[in-house]
Write a protein that holds these residues in place. Structure first.
Motif: not given
Ligand code: HEM
Length: 422
Positions: A103-104, A111, A115, A256-257, A260, A306, A309, A359-361, A365, A367, A369
């Protein structure tokens, strides 16, 4: 666009930003390196051998707008009509190829479809229900650490906690967890991101691919009450998840789990030890923990940037012309340290409010988590401080080693002593 407007456009400074950020001194002193990049300009033209040319955004305002801008794609194929980028053309398997079907690196509608398949497992309520398990794993890890004279907080707490939690959620058996971890460390090492490193790491990448396929096969043969089984069943259901998407999904979630959150806990504890006034404040007022975690996310930047883009139509960013087909690199860490957005940005202030870090975007997208990462840090850091009032660094600050790389920012090791010094 008028001629007068065109002539007013700025030409960005050129600099190999990736090389700058990978210097060891830059890893240790983020504040200085990003302040320098922002002074060079809001947009910097950067070129690297494997990743090609990209325009790098340094300021909070532009990074936030870009994260939410639907004219930017996460899937390079959106701008190349199926054409491939440097890493996709590369004949060898690599991490980018593995993430390409996740998905990222997707845009709507794929997407959303991907997700949606896992979103429910990561809602704040579902994750809150895991907090008892997170507490028990933390206590066991701290019991084991307490028996050692010198503890490495990365190997003894910050890494095994999120790795165990995400592995349990997905249903990855014990021995395969460390195997995944070791292979991952090899293939994401920036040393592997040059042609020679790529070749040397080829066998690890092959083994990682095989391991992921074996894990999926295991769940096909022995279904369990876990997320990977649910994904396998979605894949068998046909139209919701393809085989490559399934492998990419498992890889993304496992990667990612934990890769990070280890940095949030490790960098976070180091930042507190290096800011004794803030550590004291948190010990005296444990109810400040939620704000403290947000500030540690902002200040220590566990994820510095990230995935790229891709620009779908001609744009202008901060007075710079950005033609269709350009690649953008968004420096989250630089945005988080931008004085224009955060008063006293170069200091740690656990009472900061509001704290609109990225920090989580942000946007589509954002995050998935984030609730899980927050709970893990909210359990681990206070438990450590409560149990070990004498916690201190066991090596001089100059001896602390950061892992190389531009995307993720974390420590090789964090040697601490759990008892007070003389
Ligand atoms: C996406 C950061 C923990 C799973 C992201 C993004 C960021 C981020 C910045 C946006 C990527 C983009 O816009 O291209 C972090 C940080 C973490 C963390 C700083 C810990 C401190 C986790 C955890 C999981 C996770 C524990 C659990 C599985 C994901 C997934 C995405 C994502 C699946 C992709 C979402 C999408 O593309 O829609 N993360 N993350 N992250 N994160 Fe995290």
């Amino acid at each position: 666009m008028s001629i007068a407007f065109e002539s007013a456009m700025n030409e960005p400074v050129s600099l190999n930003v990736q090389r700058e950020l990978e210097k060891p001194e830059a890893r240790a002193d983020l504040v200085a390196v990003y302040a320098r990049l922002r002074r060079l300009g809001p947009v910097i033209r950067s070129r690297s051998l494997l990743f090609g040319e990209s325009l790098v955004l340094t300021r909070y305002e532009d990074v936030v707008s870009a994260l939410k801008d639907p004219r930017l794609a996460s899937d390079r194929r959106s701008i190349t009509d199926g054409g491939k980028g440097p890493l996709e053309r590369w004949w060898m398997p690599n991490v980018i190829k593995l993430l390409l079907d996740s998905m990222v690196m997707k845009d709507p509608p794929d997407h959303r479809r991907l997700r949606n398949l896992v979103q429910k497992a990561f809602t704040p309520a579902r994750v809150e229900a895991l907090s008892g398990r997170v507490e028990r794993i933390t206590e066991e890890l701290l019991d084991a650490a307490a028996r050692k004279p010198v503890v490495d907080l990365i190997a003894d707490l910050a890494l095994p906690l999120p790795l165990t939690v995400i592995s349990e959620m997905l249903g990855v058996p014990g021995p395969e967890r460390m195997q995944f971890r070791k292979l991952l460390a090899r293939v994401v090492d920036p040393g592997s991101q040059n042609p020679v490193g790529f070749v040397l790491n080829y066998p690890h990448m092959v083994r990682l691919n095989r391991l992921l396929r074996r894990l999926v096969q295991l769940r096909r043969e022995q279904p369990g009450d876990d997320l990977m089984t649910a994904l396998v069943q979605a894949e068998e259901g046909g139209d919701r998840l393809g085989e490559d998407e399934l492998i990419s999904m498992v890889f993304l979630l496992l990667f990612a789990g934990h890769e990070t959150t280890v940095n949030l806990i490790g960098n976070g504890v180091l930042a507190l030890l290096q800011h004794p006034d803030q550590l004291r404040l948190l010990r005296d007022r444990p109810e400040l923990i939620d704000g403290a975690i947000e500030e540690l996310l902002r200040f220590t930047n566990p994820v510095g940037t990230v995935s790229p883009r891709f620009v779908r139509e001609d744009l202008e960013i901060a007075g710079v012309r950005v033609p269709k087909g350009s690649t953008l690199t968004l420096l989250l860490a630089s945005a988080n340290l931008d004085e224009a957005a955060f008063a006293g940005a170069d200091g740690l202030d656990i009472t900061r409010s509001p704290n609109r870090h990225v920090s989580f975007g942000l946007g589509a997208h954002y995050c998935l988590g984030a609730p899980l990462a927050r709970i893990e840090a909210r359990v681990a850091i206070p438990a450590l401080l409560r149990r070990f009032p004498g916690l201190r660094l066991a090596v001089p600050p100059a001896a602390i080693r950061w892992r190389p790389g531009m995307g993720l920012r974390g420590l090789e090791a964090l040697p601490v002593s759990l008892s007070p010094g003389d």
